[in-house]
Design an enzyme around this catalytic site. Structure first.
Site, mmCIF file in Angstrom:
data_model
loop_
_atom_site.group_PDB
_atom_site.id
_atom_site.type_symbol
_atom_site.label_atom_id
_atom_site.label_comp_id
_atom_site.label_asym_id
_atom_site.label_seq_id
_atom_site.Cartn_x
_atom_site.Cartn_y
_atom_site.Cartn_z
ATOM 1 N N LYS A 29 -14.503 1.204 -17.357
ATOM 2 C CA LYS A 29 -14.414 2.557 -17.928
ATOM 3 C C LYS A 29 -15.177 2.531 -19.181
ATOM 4 C CE LYS A 29 -11.891 4.156 -14.513
ATOM 5 N NZ LYS A 29 -10.429 4.495 -14.334
ATOM 6 N N LEU A 30 -15.403 3.639 -19.755
ATOM 7 C CA LEU A 30 -16.460 3.476 -20.728
ATOM 8 C C LEU A 30 -16.111 2.683 -21.895
ATOM 9 C CD1 LEU A 30 -19.058 5.236 -21.920
ATOM 10 C CD2 LEU A 30 -17.552 6.777 -23.289
ATOM 11 N N THR A 78 -5.063 14.155 -13.372
ATOM 12 C CA THR A 78 -6.027 14.361 -14.262
ATOM 13 C C THR A 78 -6.457 15.636 -14.747
ATOM 14 O OG1 THR A 78 -8.441 13.507 -14.426
ATOM 15 C CG2 THR A 78 -7.453 13.905 -12.347
ATOM 16 N N ASP A 79 -7.177 15.761 -15.681
ATOM 17 C CA ASP A 79 -7.786 16.943 -16.117
ATOM 18 C C ASP A 79 -9.287 17.130 -15.236
ATOM 19 O OD1 ASP A 79 -9.441 14.941 -17.151
ATOM 20 O OD2 ASP A 79 -9.510 15.626 -19.359
ATOM 21 N N ASN A 90 -8.776 11.703 -20.862
ATOM 22 C CA ASN A 90 -9.319 10.268 -20.518
ATOM 23 C C ASN A 90 -8.493 9.415 -21.372
ATOM 24 O OD1 ASN A 90 -11.556 11.899 -19.507
ATOM 25 N ND2 ASN A 90 -12.676 9.832 -19.594
ATOM 26 N N ALA A 109 -11.700 15.702 -6.278
ATOM 27 C CA ALA A 109 -11.043 16.381 -5.171
ATOM 28 C C ALA A 109 -9.885 15.730 -4.543
ATOM 29 C CB ALA A 109 -12.356 16.618 -4.140
ATOM 30 N N SER A 110 -10.094 14.290 -4.321
ATOM 31 C CA SER A 110 -8.856 13.711 -3.889
ATOM 32 C C SER A 110 -7.651 13.913 -4.703
ATOM 33 C CB SER A 110 -9.156 12.256 -3.483
ATOM 34 O OG SER A 110 -9.267 11.469 -4.755
ATOM 35 N N LYS A 111 -7.906 14.115 -5.962
ATOM 36 C CA LYS A 111 -6.613 13.956 -7.035
ATOM 37 C C LYS A 111 -5.929 15.415 -6.831
ATOM 38 C CE LYS A 111 -4.859 11.622 -9.632
ATOM 39 N NZ LYS A 111 -3.925 10.565 -9.362
ATOM 40 N N THR A 163 -6.063 6.811 -0.358
ATOM 41 C CA THR A 163 -5.110 6.345 -1.262
ATOM 42 C C THR A 163 -4.674 7.607 -1.764
ATOM 43 O OG1 THR A 163 -6.092 4.084 -1.634
ATOM 44 C CG2 THR A 163 -4.637 5.034 -3.543
ATOM 45 N N ASP A 168 0.914 -1.127 0.143
ATOM 46 C CA ASP A 168 0.048 0.113 -0.091
ATOM 47 C C ASP A 168 1.021 1.217 0.101
ATOM 48 O OD1 ASP A 168 -1.893 1.922 0.560
ATOM 49 O OD2 ASP A 168 -2.852 0.775 2.155
ATOM 50 N N TYR A 211 -13.696 11.990 -6.378
ATOM 51 C CA TYR A 211 -12.167 11.335 -7.136
ATOM 52 C C TYR A 211 -11.488 12.606 -7.481
ATOM 53 C CZ TYR A 211 -9.416 10.364 -11.166
ATOM 54 O OH TYR A 211 -8.086 10.200 -12.001
ATOM 55 N N SER A 266 -9.149 5.422 -9.018
ATOM 56 C CA SER A 266 -9.468 6.083 -10.341
ATOM 57 C C SER A 266 -10.882 6.320 -11.008
ATOM 58 C CB SER A 266 -8.447 5.788 -11.396
ATOM 59 O OG SER A 266 -8.919 4.444 -11.627
HETATM 60 P P1 NAD Z 1 -6.206 2.245 -12.452
HETATM 61 O O1 NAD Z 1 -7.629 2.230 -11.776
HETATM 62 O O2 NAD Z 1 -6.352 1.311 -13.710
HETATM 63 O O3 NAD Z 1 -5.069 1.399 -11.819
HETATM 64 C C1 NAD Z 1 -4.693 1.975 -10.380
HETATM 65 C C2 NAD Z 1 -3.552 0.973 -10.016
HETATM 66 O O4 NAD Z 1 -3.141 1.374 -8.744
HETATM 67 C C3 NAD Z 1 -3.936 -0.428 -9.705
HETATM 68 O O5 NAD Z 1 -2.954 -1.475 -9.967
HETATM 69 C C4 NAD Z 1 -4.318 -0.511 -8.066
HETATM 70 O O6 NAD Z 1 -3.971 -1.920 -7.530
HETATM 71 C C5 NAD Z 1 -3.052 0.218 -7.662
HETATM 72 N N1 NAD Z 1 -3.707 0.827 -6.166
HETATM 73 C C6 NAD Z 1 -4.739 1.132 -5.880
HETATM 74 N N2 NAD Z 1 -4.524 1.784 -4.396
HETATM 75 C C7 NAD Z 1 -3.520 1.655 -4.146
HETATM 76 C C8 NAD Z 1 -2.652 1.498 -2.923
HETATM 77 N N3 NAD Z 1 -3.404 2.167 -1.760
HETATM 78 N N4 NAD Z 1 -1.298 1.179 -2.934
HETATM 79 C C9 NAD Z 1 -0.828 0.737 -4.092
HETATM 80 N N5 NAD Z 1 -1.366 0.532 -5.170
HETATM 81 C C10 NAD Z 1 -2.589 1.021 -5.220
HETATM 82 O O7 NAD Z 1 -5.864 3.344 -12.888
HETATM 83 P P2 NAD Z 1 -5.236 4.035 -14.380
HETATM 84 O O8 NAD Z 1 -6.547 4.207 -15.209
HETATM 85 O O9 NAD Z 1 -4.073 3.416 -14.773
HETATM 86 O O10 NAD Z 1 -4.614 5.660 -13.829
HETATM 87 C C11 NAD Z 1 -3.323 5.665 -13.177
HETATM 88 C C12 NAD Z 1 -3.218 7.079 -12.857
HETATM 89 O O11 NAD Z 1 -3.436 7.978 -13.843
HETATM 90 C C13 NAD Z 1 -4.012 7.390 -11.747
HETATM 91 O O12 NAD Z 1 -3.484 8.290 -10.882
HETATM 92 C C14 NAD Z 1 -5.379 8.256 -12.246
HETATM 93 O O13 NAD Z 1 -5.830 9.224 -11.536
HETATM 94 C C15 NAD Z 1 -4.539 8.760 -13.527
HETATM 95 N N6 NAD Z 1 -5.295 9.327 -14.480
HETATM 96 C C16 NAD Z 1 -5.996 8.262 -15.298
HETATM 97 C C17 NAD Z 1 -6.943 8.613 -16.383
HETATM 98 C C18 NAD Z 1 -7.725 7.477 -17.176
HETATM 99 O O14 NAD Z 1 -8.165 7.843 -17.994
HETATM 100 N N7 NAD Z 1 -7.266 6.228 -16.839
HETATM 101 C C19 NAD Z 1 -6.925 9.841 -16.820
HETATM 102 C C20 NAD Z 1 -6.384 10.828 -16.072
HETATM 103 C C21 NAD Z 1 -5.477 10.365 -15.122
HETATM 104 P P1 TYD Z 2 -15.384 7.159 -17.679
HETATM 105 O O1 TYD Z 2 -14.709 6.297 -18.390
HETATM 106 O O2 TYD Z 2 -15.919 6.507 -16.247
HETATM 107 O O3 TYD Z 2 -14.278 8.485 -17.141
HETATM 108 P P2 TYD Z 2 -14.483 9.920 -16.356
HETATM 109 O O4 TYD Z 2 -15.629 9.816 -15.836
HETATM 110 O O5 TYD Z 2 -13.350 9.885 -15.599
HETATM 111 O O6 TYD Z 2 -14.374 10.887 -17.624
HETATM 112 O O7 TYD Z 2 -16.518 7.949 -18.570
HETATM 113 C C1 TYD Z 2 -16.223 8.534 -19.448
HETATM 114 C C2 TYD Z 2 -17.481 9.464 -19.777
HETATM 115 O O8 TYD Z 2 -18.483 8.252 -20.211
HETATM 116 C C3 TYD Z 2 -18.120 9.995 -18.587
HETATM 117 O O9 TYD Z 2 -18.887 11.202 -19.162
HETATM 118 C C4 TYD Z 2 -19.268 9.208 -18.077
HETATM 119 C C5 TYD Z 2 -19.598 8.530 -19.360
HETATM 120 N N1 TYD Z 2 -20.160 7.012 -19.202
HETATM 121 C C6 TYD Z 2 -21.479 6.442 -19.626
HETATM 122 O O10 TYD Z 2 -22.222 7.446 -20.068
HETATM 123 N N2 TYD Z 2 -21.881 5.191 -19.500
HETATM 124 C C7 TYD Z 2 -20.994 4.430 -18.800
HETATM 125 O O11 TYD Z 2 -21.340 3.207 -18.325
HETATM 126 C C8 TYD Z 2 -19.554 4.943 -18.019
HETATM 127 C C9 TYD Z 2 -18.683 3.845 -17.267
HETATM 128 C C10 TYD Z 2 -19.270 6.142 -18.458
#
Ligand code: NAD
Ligand code: TYD
Length: 361
Positions: free
Chosen positions: A198-199, A133-134, A188, A161-163, A101, A60, A159, A86
């Site tokens: 995710k979508l 993130t954006d 995204n 707010a925590s980022k 986290t 962790d 989410y 995330s």
């Molecule tokens: P993800 O949810 O796929 O993966 C998160 C990883 O973190 C997992 O492997 C999980 O096991 C690990 N994890 C969670 N809590 C933990 C803890 N307490 N200690 C150690 N490991 C822990 O996330 P992702 O989509 O790969 O995103 C990675 C980063 O990029 C995140 O910080 C997210 O906020 C940021 N981000 C992601 C997106 C996106 O579209 N996916 C967009 C903008 C920013």
């Molecule tokens: P998501 O992949 O959860 O990313 P974020 O909310 O972090 O941008 O969602 C992308 C967009 O798609 C968001 O506007 C929410 C929407 N969405 C749906 O309409 N249906 C779904 O089932 C999911 C998971 C997301």
């Protein structure tokens, strides 16, 4: 040998980044710290089996003793911090773990790096890249220009707010202690190894099984889509060439309304796997996400001007590559869709999507 601590390397972007980094820097030691929550999957890292330059530690990021021990045992000079909760929808159901986290965990890492890199001479060759993130910039209207790195923060989901809290801590550690911190805020991501909540991967799975594809509200919300490989390239450049203390926006220059993204995805799927019939009939409008941000968009002039980076993969091309990857990794997909995954879908969407009864919170 450079030793880089990657947190969250068993998640979507982290796993892609580890493969990318190994190619970019074959001589680096890659140390992956991941708790393996529902989103972490070691199977995504099977390509590292027997790789002597890779070490996995399950743990962790908020465990201070563990993190300090890692800095003592390994000569870490780079941190790339992905580990996070995330998913916005999960943050609405259970915000507490996001604070733990994303805020406490990030603080623990910053503090451990500060202790380990106390000597200013040593710190000058170190870098801590915090991936964000954006969503921290809040929601944009239709006519608003894409936001720059100097835009004020206005997070609106637990989410986001925590980022935002984590970003502020990272920036504060640079200003207060001189910790060599860099922050990136990206749009995204999509691509191989993304957890199918995710979508894009979710809609793909639903379409392949002929199940309803739930679109929140009217499907008019706009996101910018960044192919994960482009993101990895940008991160690798920021890590080595970025200016410490600075923030870099990373975007895909591919803004699109959700409904249009899903239609494009379904069209591409039909091309790659003909015979699935009219998939658009599966699109189902469902009640909106509470506080659903309308639009995100980033101005990426800074990273383009300073580091010469710009996204290379168009949304249409990236979607095709993503679909092809999922179609050829059915085993990976079957195994990540565990009971925990099914429970989440049931809680989030109820009968509309799973076919079983259940309340929508
Ligand atoms: P993800 O949810 O796929 O993966 C998160 C990883 O973190 C997992 O492997 C999980 O096991 C690990 N994890 C969670 N809590 C933990 C803890 N307490 N200690 C150690 N490991 C822990 O996330 P992702 O989509 O790969 O995103 C990675 C980063 O990029 C995140 O910080 C997210 O906020 C940021 N981000 C992601 C997106 C996106 O579209 N996916 C967009 C903008 C920013
Ligand atoms: P998501 O992949 O959860 O990313 P974020 O909310 O972090 O941008 O969602 C992308 C967009 O798609 C968001 O506007 C929410 C929407 N969405 C749906 O309409 N249906 C779904 O089932 C999911 C998971 C997301």
């Amino acid at each position: 040998m450079t030793c880089v601590l990657v947190t969250g390397g068993a998640g979507f972007i982290g796993a892609n980044f580890l493969y990318f980094l190994r190619q970019e820097h074959p001589d680096w030691h890659l140390l992956n710290l991941d708790l393996l929550t529902y989103a972490g999957n070691l199977e995504s890292l099977s390509g590292f089996q027997d790789d002597a330059r890779y070490t996995f530690v399950r743990g962790d990021i908020a465990d201070r003793a563990l993190v300090e021990d890692l800095f003592t045992r390994y000569p870490i000079t780079r941190v790339v911090h992905f580990a996070a909760e995330s998913h916005v929808d999960r943050s609405i159901l259970d915000p507490g773990v996001f604070v733990r986290t994303n805020v406490i965990g990030t603080h623990t890492l910053l503090e451990a790096a500060r202790q380990a890199w106390k000597d200013p001479a040593a710190a000058s060759s170190c870098r801590f890249l915090h991936v964000s993130t954006d969503e921290v910039y809040g929601s944009l209207g239709p006519g608003d220009p894409p936001v720059t790195e100097t835009a004020p923060y206005a997070p609106r989901s637990p989410y986001a707010a925590s980022k935002a809290g984590a970003d502020f801590l990272a920036r504060a550690y640079f200003h207060t202690y001189g910790l060599p911190v860099l922050v990136t805020n990206c749009t995204n991501n999509y691509g191989p190894y993304q957890f199918p909540e995710k979508l894009i991967p979710f809609c793909l799975c639903q379409a392949l099984e002929g199940k309803p594809i739930p679109i929140y509200g009217q499907g008019t919300n706009v996101r910018d889509w960044l192919f994960v490989e482009d993101h990895c390239q940008a991160l690798a450049q920021v890590l080595e060439q970025g200016r410490v203390g600075e923030t870099y926006n990373i975007g895909g220059l591919s803004e699109m309304a959700n409904l249009d993204v899903v239609r494009l995805l379904l069209d591409s799927l039909q091309e790659l796997r003909p015979g699935l019939g009219d998939l658009t009939r599966l699109i189902t409008l469902v009640p909106d996400r509470p506080g659903h941000d309308w639009r995100y968009a980033l101005n990426i002039d800074k990273i383009q001007a300073q580091l010469g980076w710009r996204p290379r993969v168009t949304l249409a091309a990236g979607l095709k590559r993503t679909i092809a990857w999922y179609l050829s990794h059915q085993d990976w997909l079957d195994r990540v869709r565990s009971q925990v995954y099914r429970d989440f879908l049931q809680q989030q969407y109820g009968a509309r999507v799973t076919g079983k009864g259940g309340p929508k919170p």
